[in-house]
Each structure stands twice: as structure tokens, then as C-alpha cells.
Write a protein that holds these residues in place. Structure first.
Motif, PDB file in Angstrom:
ATOM      1  N   LYS A   1     -24.553  -6.004 -68.905  1.00 10.63           N
ATOM      2  CA  LYS A   1     -23.635  -4.959 -69.367  1.00 10.63           C
ATOM      3  C   LYS A   1     -23.977  -3.643 -68.679  1.00 10.63           C
ATOM      4  O   LYS A   1     -25.140  -3.295 -68.508  1.00 10.63           O
ATOM      5  N   ASP A   2     -22.953  -2.906 -68.304  1.00 13.12           N
ATOM      6  CA  ASP A   2     -23.146  -1.605 -67.666  1.00 13.12           C
ATOM      7  C   ASP A   2     -23.820  -0.665 -68.660  1.00 13.12           C
ATOM      8  O   ASP A   2     -23.356  -0.527 -69.795  1.00 13.12           O
TER       9      ASP A   2
ATOM     10  N   GLN B   1     -21.385   1.956 -70.134  1.00  6.57           N
ATOM     11  CA  GLN B   1     -20.064   1.510 -70.566  1.00  6.57           C
ATOM     12  C   GLN B   1     -19.688   2.093 -71.929  1.00  6.57           C
ATOM     13  O   GLN B   1     -18.547   2.492 -72.155  1.00  6.57           O
ATOM     14  N   LYS B   2     -20.653   2.164 -72.826  1.00  3.67           N
ATOM     15  CA  LYS B   2     -20.386   2.713 -74.159  1.00  3.67           C
ATOM     16  C   LYS B   2     -19.858   4.146 -74.064  1.00  3.67           C
ATOM     17  O   LYS B   2     -18.886   4.511 -74.721  1.00  3.67           O
TER      18      LYS B   2
ATOM     19  N   CYS C   1     -16.291   4.241 -72.530  1.00  5.99           N
ATOM     20  CA  CYS C   1     -15.286   3.859 -73.532  1.00  5.99           C
ATOM     21  C   CYS C   1     -15.072   4.988 -74.540  1.00  5.99           C
ATOM     22  O   CYS C   1     -13.939   5.227 -74.977  1.00  5.99           O
TER      23      CYS C   1
ATOM     24  N   SER D   1     -25.072   1.989 -62.737  1.00  2.00           N
ATOM     25  CA  SER D   1     -23.853   1.952 -63.530  1.00  2.00           C
ATOM     26  C   SER D   1     -22.617   2.142 -62.671  1.00  2.00           C
ATOM     27  O   SER D   1     -22.454   3.174 -62.023  1.00  2.00           O
TER      28      SER D   1
ATOM     29  N   CYS E   1     -19.730   2.435 -63.946  1.00  3.19           N
ATOM     30  CA  CYS E   1     -18.915   3.390 -64.708  1.00  3.19           C
ATOM     31  C   CYS E   1     -19.147   4.824 -64.238  1.00  3.19           C
ATOM     32  O   CYS E   1     -18.305   5.688 -64.456  1.00  3.19           O
TER      33      CYS E   1
END
Length: 64
Positions: free
Chosen positions: A4-5, A8-9, A12, A46, A48
Motif C-alpha cells: 500500500k502506498d 494514500q490515506k 484520499c 509514494s 501519490c
């Protein structure tokens, strides 16, 4: 299974905040700041953060 990136949290959270506030960026400065912190600490880890790399917050400098 891909990892998981790490940011990402935060990415988002920015999208959610912008949608909830009719895309008024000034209403989401706290979540944007969190994303910048994550990108600073996760440099290179990351995907993102690709849009945040060269985008630094504007600093208010006064010549007084």
C-alpha cells in the motif's frame, strides 16, 4: 500483493475534503499540510506524492 502506498490515506483525505468543500482549496489546508509532511518523509516511496514533489507551499515573506 502490492504494498500500500504510504501516503494514500492522506491523498484520499484531500480528495474527500475538496469534494465536501466544493473544491475550495483554502478549506483543506490541514489535510494538504498532512500530505506534504507524508511526502517529505516518504520521498521516493509514494506514487501519490508525484504531484507534490515540485509544489511547495507559498511562504509569506515580508521585507520589514
Amino acid at each position: 500483493m502490492p504494498q500500500k502506498d504510504p501516503c494514500q490515506k492522506q491523498a484520499c483525505a484531500i480528495q474527500h475534503c475538496l469534494q465536501a468543500n466544493k473544491y475550495v482549496e483554502s478549506m483543506c489546508q490541514d489535510v494538504i499540510r498532512d500530505m506534504r509532511r507524508c511526502c517529505d518523509s516518504q520521498a521516493g516511496n509514494s506514487i501519490c506524492c508525484s504531484g507534490f514533489k515540485d509544489s511547495k507551499p507559498k511562504e509569506n515573506k515580508s521585507n520589514t
